[in-house]
Structure formats: C-alpha cells, structure tokens
Design a protein around this motif. Sequence first.
Motif, mmCIF file in Angstrom:
data_model
loop_
_atom_site.group_PDB
_atom_site.id
_atom_site.type_symbol
_atom_site.label_atom_id
_atom_site.label_comp_id
_atom_site.label_asym_id
_atom_site.label_seq_id
_atom_site.Cartn_x
_atom_site.Cartn_y
_atom_site.Cartn_z
ATOM 1 N N ASP A 251 0.619 11.139 -1.598
ATOM 2 C CA ASP A 251 1.193 10.243 -2.603
ATOM 3 C C ASP A 251 2.181 11.045 -3.449
ATOM 4 N N SER B 9 5.332 2.123 -0.614
ATOM 5 C CA SER B 9 5.671 2.729 -1.899
ATOM 6 C C SER B 9 5.876 4.242 -1.732
ATOM 7 N N ASP B 10 5.216 5.053 -2.534
ATOM 8 C CA ASP B 10 5.407 6.511 -2.433
ATOM 9 C C ASP B 10 4.256 7.187 -1.704
ATOM 10 N N GLU B 11 3.549 6.420 -0.851
ATOM 11 C CA GLU B 11 2.399 7.013 -0.153
ATOM 12 C C GLU B 11 2.490 6.851 1.358
HETATM 13 MG MG MG Z 1 1.557 5.729 -5.089
#
Ligand code: MG
Length: 268
Positions: free
Chosen positions: A29, A75-77
């Motif tokens: 993440d 998302s950011d993962e």
């Molecule tokens: Mg995240």
Amino acid sequence: MAKSKFEYVRNFEIDDTCLRNCYIVVRLDGRNFHKFAEDHNFLKPNDDRALALMVRSATSVLEELEDINIAYGQSDEFSFIFKRSSTWFRRRASKLMTHVASQFSSSYVFYWGEFFSDQPLLHPPSFDGRVVLYPSNRNLRDYLSWRQADCHINNLYNTAFWALVQRGGCTTAQAEERLKGTVAADKNELLFSEFNINYNNEPSAYRKGTTLLWGRTDEASTKKIKPSNGDERQVLVTRSRRQVTTHHCDIIGDQFWDEHPDILEPDD
Ligand code: MG
Ligand code: DGT
Ligand code: MG
Ligand code: MG
Ligand code: MG
C-alpha cells in the motif's frame, strides 16, 4: 572452514517460514498517497496515469519474481498471491515481502516518465508490505472479494463525492454532509438524477480494480531456413509466449474462477 567467533550472531535471526499449503498474500500500500496524489496533481477521483503506472509496476513484479499466479490492485494498493505450493526463497516471509515491495517501488519510479510525461516525480514514493497466509481456497477468494468490495465501496463514494464538488458546486464539507448515512442505492440514484451518470457505465477499471493473470499469446515471426536440397526461404513461425494479462472483471462470483481453473490449487 573455521568459523569466526562472531558466527553465533546468525542464531539471532528468527524463522519466518510461511506455513506450508497456505497461499501467501503480499499486499502493498502506498505510503501517505493522499499527499503524494495531491503533490503530483492526480486527477480526482481516478487518475488513469496513476492506475496504469500501478499496473505496470505490478506486471514487473509478476515478470521478475517467481510463483505469483494472480495479483489484484486498486487505488494505491496491490495484492500478490504466491502459489500455495511455492518454495521460492524457502517461503521466508521477509524475503518474499521485501522482494515484492522493492521490485514494485523501483518499477514505479523507473516507469514514472512513461505515464506522467508532463509531471515530474517530486519525491521518492514508498510502499508498505504485509504478508497474510490463507489456508483454503475459500479464504483466498474471500480475501480477494474483500479487496474488490472495498474498491467498489470507495469508488462509488468518491464518484458521488467528486460529482457533487466538481459539477454540483458543493464544497467538500457540503458533499460530505450530503453523503452522510447514504447507502449504495442512494448514491446510484444521486449520480443518475443529478448528474445523469449511470454508475454501471463508469469504466470497469475504476469499479472493479485490476486483476493480473498469466496468459499465453501467439507471436508470429519469420525465420530463414535453408533445406539441404533446396534454396533458402522464409517461413512463418508462431511461438506461444507466457504473458501477463490485465482484467477489470468481477472476481467475487463463481464465473471468473470457473473460467480460470488454473489459478487455485485444490484444497487437500
Ligand atoms: Mg490504500
Ligand atoms: P497510508 O496508506 O496510511 O500511508 O495513507 P494513504 O494516504 O496512502 O491512505 P490510503 O492508502 O488509505 O488511501 C489511498 C490514497 O491514495 C487516497 O487518499 C487517495 C489516493 N489515491 C489513490 N488513487 C488515486 C487516484 O487515482 N487519484 C487521486 N486523486 N488520488 C488517489
Ligand atoms: Mg492505509
Ligand atoms: Mg496508502
Ligand atoms: Mg545477497
């Protein structure tokens, strides 16, 4: 060979071998990506360049490391699932996790310019990692369902939130107030009646996240051959090559798993 008197310090290393038969999930993440996204002018709620860079970096993880059958990101993962039978790095959790995190992070920087041609990278991004073991196919599927449900919930909220702000003239505080206590059906209705947005027609990459799998593609090329009894000539050869494939589909229901029976290994 004689051992030095310092050799004993090795015994302080702890055993972090992952339990056998379990799927090994490494989830990364982005650290503080709220700020990273602001600093780099990511579009809201979804920035196609940022999503594509995440997918490119994850693809590099599959290509460079061993035994990852499926990965899922949003998302950011990104989550990477090692085969339950993998013996890579003797299943040592720290080795697997740090290889995934560093291959991903360096790829994110390495490929940045391919996706953000007009936006310089202002500071080095970093990604945390964790290892989770899942002992059954049901548990693994539920894990991936959990991440995809999270993607859906967040994206529906963000789509409604930014529609209210960007098109509805709300302040962020007003948008938050409007959405407080609403359920999915309310947000769908709000998007449709106020902004003429049919949520189901939003890009599937936003709604479903990205699943990476191994596939095969046929590559055609020409090759020169010279038979002993004839003249040199060109022939067309096709070669099947293993390649990472990208999907933005539902992975919660049975259909995906029925269509890709090779991802899971049977429960004993
Ligand atoms: Mg995240
Ligand atoms: P953390 O993970 O605890 O270090 O903190 P954050 O800020 O990374 O929080 P997290 O991971 O819960 O949330 C992901 C953040 O990344 C969220 O604030 C929005 C941002 N983000 C991810 N994808 C996009 C995008 O496509 N566009 C924009 N504008 N922001 C994005
Ligand atoms: Mg977080
Ligand atoms: Mg984060
Ligand atoms: Mg070394």
